[in-house]
Design a protein around this motif. Structure first.
Motif, short mmCIF file in Angstrom:
data_model
loop_
_atom_site.label_atom_id
_atom_site.label_comp_id
_atom_site.label_asym_id
_atom_site.label_seq_id
_atom_site.Cartn_x
_atom_site.Cartn_y
_atom_site.Cartn_z
N SER A 73 8.93 18.15 4.67
CA SER A 73 9.61 16.78 4.53
C SER A 73 8.37 15.74 4.05
N CYS A 74 8.81 14.78 3.21
CA CYS A 74 7.76 13.81 2.80
C CYS A 74 8.29 12.56 2.44
N THR A 75 7.79 11.37 3.22
CA THR A 75 8.49 10.24 3.01
C THR A 75 7.28 9.19 2.46
N ALA A 76 7.78 8.59 1.38
CA ALA A 76 7.16 7.67 0.96
C ALA A 76 7.22 6.00 1.27
N SER A 77 6.15 5.22 1.25
CA SER A 77 6.47 4.01 1.55
C SER A 77 5.42 2.98 0.84
N GLY A 78 5.58 1.83 0.83
CA GLY A 78 4.93 0.95 -0.03
C GLY A 78 5.60 0.21 -1.28
N ARG A 79 6.65 1.31 -1.74
CA ARG A 79 7.32 0.89 -2.96
C ARG A 79 8.58 1.81 -3.01
N THR A 80 9.40 1.70 -3.78
CA THR A 80 10.58 2.62 -4.16
C THR A 80 10.07 3.64 -5.22
N PHE A 81 10.46 4.97 -4.79
CA PHE A 81 10.05 6.18 -5.49
C PHE A 81 11.09 6.67 -6.33
N VAL B 40 15.35 7.44 -2.99
CA VAL B 40 14.67 6.12 -2.71
C VAL B 40 13.16 6.50 -2.19
N SER B 41 13.06 7.36 -1.25
CA SER B 41 11.66 7.53 -0.72
C SER B 41 11.18 8.83 -0.17
N SER B 42 12.01 9.90 -0.27
CA SER B 42 11.74 10.99 0.09
C SER B 42 12.02 12.32 -0.74
N VAL B 43 11.01 13.37 -0.33
CA VAL B 43 11.14 14.57 -1.25
C VAL B 43 10.91 15.80 -0.12
N TYR B 44 11.55 16.79 -0.32
CA TYR B 44 11.59 18.12 0.66
C TYR B 44 10.99 19.33 -0.18
N LEU B 45 10.63 20.20 0.47
CA LEU B 45 10.40 21.51 -0.04
C LEU B 45 10.73 22.66 0.92
N GLY C 48 -0.43 12.71 -0.05
CA GLY C 48 -0.36 12.62 1.59
C GLY C 48 -1.77 13.26 2.27
N GLN C 49 -1.61 13.51 3.46
CA GLN C 49 -2.87 13.92 4.02
C GLN C 49 -2.63 15.43 4.35
N GLY C 50 -1.57 15.80 4.21
CA GLY C 50 -1.09 17.21 4.30
C GLY C 50 -0.49 17.77 5.48
N THR C 51 0.06 18.90 5.46
CA THR C 51 0.70 19.47 6.47
C THR C 51 0.53 21.11 6.57
N GLN D 223 0.78 -1.18 -0.09
CA GLN D 223 -0.06 -0.04 -0.15
C GLN D 223 0.93 1.08 -0.09
N VAL D 224 0.74 2.21 -0.83
CA VAL D 224 1.47 3.30 -1.05
C VAL D 224 0.87 4.40 -0.21
N GLN D 225 1.82 5.04 0.57
CA GLN D 225 1.52 5.96 1.55
C GLN D 225 2.55 7.06 1.59
N LEU D 226 2.17 8.31 1.53
CA LEU D 226 2.97 9.54 1.78
C LEU D 226 2.74 10.31 2.91
N VAL D 227 3.61 10.43 3.70
CA VAL D 227 3.39 11.04 4.99
C VAL D 227 4.26 12.42 5.02
N GLU D 228 3.53 13.56 5.28
CA GLU D 228 4.37 14.96 5.28
C GLU D 228 4.52 15.20 6.58
N SER D 229 5.63 15.86 7.01
CA SER D 229 5.87 16.56 8.41
C SER D 229 6.73 18.04 8.08
N GLY D 230 6.85 18.64 9.13
CA GLY D 230 7.63 19.88 9.09
C GLY D 230 6.91 21.25 8.98
N GLY D 231 5.29 21.26 9.08
CA GLY D 231 4.53 22.32 8.97
C GLY D 231 4.67 22.89 10.42
#
Length: 126
Positions: free
Chosen positions: A21-29, A75-80, A117-120, A1-9
């Motif tokens: 920050s955004c970390t993805a899971s469920g596969r390699t991105f 691998v699995s993370s992107v940042y803004l 993702g669910q948003g921050t 199951q693909v999931q994106l989780v944001e943080s840092g707001g």
């Protein structure tokens, strides 16, 4: 199951900098386009920034061009990264992903991204 989780707001003052920050899971991105959209109260969701696989190409909305960056690992993370924040940057920021590289003219189209993702929340006080 693909999931994106944001943080840092959070709550910051005008002129400050912030890194989401955004970390993805469920596969390699590593072969996915990844990016950010935002939505302010009473406004439509809008494109912020995107980056192609391996960081070859980056795209920014005019509203943040020149004061932001979108680094990623492979691998699995992107940042803004946002600098010189303004009250009009206040919004919920969403991380997005899609199989890439996509058409260069569709990076700013929300419907092109199946994963969100669910948003921050980012709030910039004046």
């Amino acid at each position: 199951q693909v999931q994106l989780v944001e943080s840092g707001g959070g709550l910051v003052q005008a002129g400050d900098s912030l890194k989401l920050s955004c970390t993805a899971s469920g596969r390699t991105f590593s072969d996915y386009d990844m990016g950010w959209f935002r939505q302010a109260p009473g406004r439509e969701r809008e494109f912020v920034a995107a980056i192609s696989p391996f960081g070859r190409d980056t795209y920014f909305a005019d509203s943040i061009k020149g004061r932001s960056g979108i680094p990623r690992d492979y691998v699995s993370s992107v940042y803004l990264e946002m600098n010189s924040l303004r009250p009009e940057d206040t919004a919920v920021y969403y991380c997005v992903a899609r199989g890439g590289p996509g058409n260069y003219d569709s990076y700013s189209t929300a419907g092109e991204y199946p994963y969100w993702g669910q948003g921050t929340q980012v709030t910039v006080s004046s």
